[in-house]
Write a protein that holds these residues in place. Sequence first.
Motif, short mmCIF file in Angstrom:
data_model
loop_
_atom_site.label_atom_id
_atom_site.label_comp_id
_atom_site.label_asym_id
_atom_site.label_seq_id
_atom_site.Cartn_x
_atom_site.Cartn_y
_atom_site.Cartn_z
N ASN A 9 -3.05 9.01 3.62
CA ASN A 9 -2.09 9.03 2.48
C ASN A 9 -0.48 9.34 2.98
O ASN A 9 0.28 8.71 2.50
CB ASN A 9 -2.47 10.26 1.59
N ARG A 61 0.80 6.08 4.17
CA ARG A 61 1.20 5.27 2.92
C ARG A 61 2.55 5.74 2.50
O ARG A 61 3.37 5.18 2.20
CB ARG A 61 0.25 4.95 2.00
N GLU A 81 5.29 4.48 4.33
CA GLU A 81 5.65 3.16 4.05
C GLU A 81 6.46 2.97 2.85
O GLU A 81 7.64 2.32 2.54
CB GLU A 81 4.61 2.19 3.52
N LEU A 82 6.25 3.88 1.71
CA LEU A 82 6.93 3.88 0.47
C LEU A 82 8.29 4.41 0.66
O LEU A 82 9.16 4.19 -0.38
CB LEU A 82 6.22 4.80 -0.50
N TYR A 125 3.18 3.43 -9.26
CA TYR A 125 2.25 4.15 -9.76
C TYR A 125 1.85 3.89 -11.24
O TYR A 125 0.68 4.09 -11.50
CB TYR A 125 2.87 5.49 -9.58
N LEU A 172 3.89 -6.16 -1.59
CA LEU A 172 3.86 -5.01 -0.56
C LEU A 172 3.74 -5.74 0.69
O LEU A 172 4.34 -5.28 1.66
CB LEU A 172 2.99 -3.95 -1.18
N LEU A 195 4.49 -3.15 3.94
CA LEU A 195 3.94 -2.08 3.47
C LEU A 195 2.57 -2.43 3.55
O LEU A 195 1.86 -2.51 2.49
CB LEU A 195 4.57 -1.87 2.06
N ARG A 225 -0.25 -0.92 4.44
CA ARG A 225 -1.18 0.24 4.07
C ARG A 225 -1.23 0.17 2.41
O ARG A 225 -2.34 0.40 1.89
CB ARG A 225 -0.83 1.69 4.59
N CYS A 226 -0.06 0.33 1.99
CA CYS A 226 -0.23 0.38 0.24
C CYS A 226 -0.52 -0.83 -0.29
O CYS A 226 -1.52 -0.79 -1.06
CB CYS A 226 1.59 0.50 0.07
#
Length: 141
Positions: free
Chosen positions: A76, A79, A82-83, A95, A115, A120, A122-123
């Motif tokens: 988590n 991620r 990355e965000l 979200y 993404l 990104l 993992r996301c």
Amino acid sequence: MRHQTGWLVRPDSTEVTEVADVSGVQALSGRPVEGLTVEAVRAGEIGLEDLRIHPETLERQAVVAAEHGNPQLAENLRRAAELTQLPDDEVLAIYEALRPGRSTAAQLTALAGSLAERGLTRCAALVAEAADVYARRGLTA
């Protein structure tokens, strides 16, 4: 626990534990965490980017989580790192898209692709998994 100048004091104990080293920890802006002071805020020297977490800080936290047997938290945090590359409105849109009944499987798959294209990974994997699970469970729009 109460923080007191570099030390943690447990209210139910006289034991004092040293706080982890924060040297090298910085805000997203690059400002060292040591420079995030009330005085700097009062002087108008602190901006919003100074209050956002740096991806390296999240990675350091992920390593600690993994070392302490919490791989889910570590993932988590990675991620979240990355965000930090995205503007707030795009994070909120992701979200929103992930809420059950808000997106079709195709929309989630397209979002995962977008993404992934931006690194990104993992996301992207999480969103792709959500597209599959939501489709199987009837949770898509």
